[in-house]
Design a protein around this motif. Structure first.
Motif, PDB file in Angstrom:
ATOM      1  N   LEU A   1      24.936   0.321 -10.639  1.00 42.74           N
ATOM      2  CA  LEU A   1      24.009   1.091 -10.217  1.00 42.74           C
ATOM      3  C   LEU A   1      24.341   1.736  -8.918  1.00 42.74           C
ATOM      4  CD1 LEU A   1      21.305   3.025 -10.790  1.00 42.74           C
ATOM      5  CD2 LEU A   1      20.045   0.950 -10.196  1.00 42.74           C
ATOM      6  N   ASP A   2      24.615   2.911  -8.491  1.00 41.61           N
ATOM      7  CA  ASP A   2      24.509   3.473  -7.272  1.00 41.61           C
ATOM      8  C   ASP A   2      23.386   4.487  -6.933  1.00 41.61           C
ATOM      9  OD1 ASP A   2      27.506   2.867  -5.969  1.00 41.61           O
ATOM     10  OD2 ASP A   2      27.700   3.086  -8.190  1.00 41.61           O
ATOM     11  N   ILE A   3      22.814   4.196  -5.839  1.00 38.27           N
ATOM     12  CA  ILE A   3      21.766   5.203  -5.543  1.00 38.27           C
ATOM     13  C   ILE A   3      21.845   5.522  -4.240  1.00 38.27           C
ATOM     14  CG2 ILE A   3      19.200   5.358  -5.251  1.00 38.27           C
ATOM     15  CD1 ILE A   3      18.612   2.789  -6.985  1.00 38.27           C
ATOM     16  N   ARG A   4      21.874   6.923  -3.773  1.00 36.99           N
ATOM     17  CA  ARG A   4      22.270   7.514  -2.632  1.00 36.99           C
ATOM     18  C   ARG A   4      21.000   8.495  -2.156  1.00 36.99           C
ATOM     19  NH1 ARG A   4      24.948  11.864  -0.125  1.00 36.99           N
ATOM     20  NH2 ARG A   4      25.199  12.905  -1.984  1.00 36.99           N
ATOM     21  N   LYS A   5      20.718   8.493  -0.952  1.00 38.63           N
ATOM     22  CA  LYS A   5      19.455   9.399  -0.650  1.00 38.63           C
ATOM     23  C   LYS A   5      19.949   9.799   0.816  1.00 38.63           C
ATOM     24  CE  LYS A   5      14.455   9.774   0.609  1.00 38.63           C
ATOM     25  NZ  LYS A   5      14.714  10.521   1.984  1.00 38.63           N
ATOM     26  N   TYR A   6      19.440  11.109   0.890  1.00 38.93           N
ATOM     27  CA  TYR A   6      20.096  11.899   1.930  1.00 38.93           C
ATOM     28  C   TYR A   6      19.094  12.955   2.407  1.00 38.93           C
ATOM     29  CZ  TYR A   6      21.371  15.992  -0.739  1.00 38.93           C
ATOM     30  OH  TYR A   6      21.333  17.022  -2.132  1.00 38.93           O
ATOM     31  N   ASP A   7      18.901  12.964   3.711  1.00 42.36           N
ATOM     32  CA  ASP A   7      18.033  13.974   4.337  1.00 42.36           C
ATOM     33  C   ASP A   7      18.619  14.572   5.485  1.00 42.36           C
ATOM     34  OD1 ASP A   7      16.031  15.500   5.534  1.00 42.36           O
ATOM     35  OD2 ASP A   7      14.440  13.885   5.196  1.00 42.36           O
ATOM     36  N   ARG A   8      19.228  15.855   5.538  1.00 43.23           N
ATOM     37  CA  ARG A   8      19.869  16.762   6.622  1.00 43.23           C
ATOM     38  C   ARG A   8      19.373  17.778   7.213  1.00 43.23           C
ATOM     39  NH1 ARG A   8      25.840  18.286   4.986  1.00 43.23           N
ATOM     40  NH2 ARG A   8      24.625  19.895   3.696  1.00 43.23           N
ATOM     41  N   LEU A   9      19.124  17.795   8.463  1.00 37.69           N
ATOM     42  CA  LEU A   9      18.689  18.692   9.253  1.00 37.69           C
ATOM     43  C   LEU A   9      19.587  19.635   9.938  1.00 37.69           C
ATOM     44  CD1 LEU A   9      15.554  19.589   9.486  1.00 37.69           C
ATOM     45  CD2 LEU A   9      15.627  18.564  11.929  1.00 37.69           C
ATOM     46  N   THR A  10      19.734  20.934   9.622  1.00 35.47           N
ATOM     47  CA  THR A  10      20.849  21.587  10.173  1.00 35.47           C
ATOM     48  C   THR A  10      20.250  22.641  11.005  1.00 35.47           C
ATOM     49  OG1 THR A  10      22.330  21.331   8.330  1.00 35.47           O
ATOM     50  CG2 THR A  10      22.937  23.066   9.698  1.00 35.47           C
ATOM     51  N   THR A  11      20.519  22.829  12.330  1.00 38.01           N
ATOM     52  CA  THR A  11      20.138  23.742  13.356  1.00 38.01           C
ATOM     53  C   THR A  11      20.863  24.607  13.795  1.00 38.01           C
ATOM     54  OG1 THR A  11      18.074  22.236  13.612  1.00 38.01           O
ATOM     55  CG2 THR A  11      18.493  24.153  15.159  1.00 38.01           C
ATOM     56  N   GLY A  12      20.812  25.817  14.019  1.00 41.53           N
ATOM     57  CA  GLY A  12      21.859  26.761  14.668  1.00 41.53           C
ATOM     58  C   GLY A  12      21.280  28.251  14.822  1.00 41.53           C
TER      59      GLY A  12
END
Length: 371
Positions: free
Chosen positions: A77-88
């Motif tokens: 079982l693989d679990i991945r969480k991501y939270d990416r903030l992109t500012t430009g």
């Protein structure tokens, strides 16, 4: 830590914890471009986060993941969480600068948040010399949220209903609150006070959902029995919406079959949402075809693929100087279930709700040989 846990939990064979942090300001992102010798933001070999105008965006990404294995990794079982903030910085396409400044355009800050949660599981249900059965399960939630983006001033047109708004998904769609047909067969909408309107006003707009489903997944099965093999793939998605086309009878050409259900006489307003035949008017068409009564769920479950094949044994392939030979038959688009009452396939529905032919069931035969 892994070895310590395994001495006490016999069924746990793998435990891996990873936390990734990416934190680049705009100038650090620019240095990455220099190091890659790629200043063209459309280059195919450039990192995929360097996509905005002028200075590349600042990136802040938190990404924890965990891998669990049980019973000698028969179950992973693989679990991945991501939270990416992109500012430009981007060109403001919706708001022109004051003409007194002499400027033709302006650039503004743009911040979006990309977040998601993904599950991947591999199950070795049976693993024998003459019989193997493996199952792969995939499920994910993904969304892109506008945190700080230039917003368009209200305009009564189709584009405004899907234009970016702060704190909503980039795939958000808005609709007018449907008020039904009036006694004369004309479409009406309701404002936020419940009053009936016959014009497309901003006060009648409500959030309808997202056009790209955030929840997706698939189940893949692989079965081997002696020299025969069998594979299936089931896909699903949920959480999205789409429009159903509703004709607005007018002098404009429209051959839609639902025109026969249009309003014809007093009382029909209780039976149909299709207005009477009248002269063409953009606002009338806008609220007829883009109100809440046109919203349908785009959730579905699809049996995408079934394949059956046979691997020829070595004593047959060796005299032909082949290391491997197999034949298979495959069927695609086998079965489909939709949550909406009409059974519409989201892949066959255009942005305005018009239907295109559904993808037909397909059959194929293949031969694979290795020498």
């Amino acid at each position: 830590m892994k070895q310590h846990l395994l001495t006490k939990v016999d069924f746990l064979s793998t435990l891996s914890l990873i936390y990734s942090l990416q934190n680049f300001d705009q100038y650090q992102s620019l240095m990455i471009q220099f190091e890659l010798n790629q200043l063209d933001r459309h280059s195919v070999v450039q990192p995929n986060f360097l996509v905005m105008d002028f200075l590349p965006p600042a990136i802040l990404n938190h990404e924890p993941s965990i891998r669990l294995g049980f019973l000698s990794d028969r179950f992973l079982l693989d679990i991945r969480k991501y939270d990416r903030l992109t500012t430009g910085i981007v060109l403001d396409m919706y708001n022109r600068p004051d003409f007194a400044t002499g400027l033709e355009s302006r650039y503004v800050k743009n911040t979006i948040r990309t977040k998601g949660l993904e599950f991947v599981s591999t199950l070795k249900l049976f693993d024998r010399s003459r019989f193997r059965w493996n199952v792969n399960l995939l499920a994910s939630f993904n969304d892109i949220i506008n945190v700080e983006v230039p917003e368009q001033e209200y305009i009564a047109n189709y584009a405004y209903l899907v234009s970016p708004r702060n704190n909503y998904s980039q795939n958000a769609m808005w609709s007018y609150r449907w008020g039904g047909l009036n006694e004369e067969g004309e479409p009406t909408i309701l404002n936020d006070q419940g009053a009936r309107l016959d014009a497309a006003e901003q006060s009648a707009l409500v959030f309808s959902g997202v056009t790209i489903s955030p929840n997706t997944g698939s189940i893949n099965q692989f079965i081997d029995v002696a020299d025969f093999f069998f594979q299936t793939r089931i896909n699903w998605q949920s959480g999205g919406v789409m429009r159903k086309y509703i004709p607005a009878p007018s002098s404009a050409i429209d051959h839609h079959s639902d025109l026969i259900y249009r309003w014809r006489k007093p009382g029909d307003e209780n039976l149909t949402d299709i207005p009477k035949l009248a002269n063409y008017h953009l606002g009338r068409e806008l609220i007829t075809q883009n109100s809440t009564n046109s919203i349908l769920s785009s959730d579905f479950v699809r049996l995408e693929e079934v394949q059956v094949g046979y691997h020829f044994p070595r004593h047959i392939t060796a005299p032909m100087r082949m290391s491997r030979l197999s034949v298979s038959v495959q069927m695609n688009n086998i079965w489909f279930w939709a949550r909406n009452a009409y059974g519409y396939d989201p892949r066959s529905v255009a942005n305005n709700g018009l239907l295109s032919p559904q993808m037909p069931r397909q059959y194929s035969f293949s031969i694979n040989a290795s020498f």
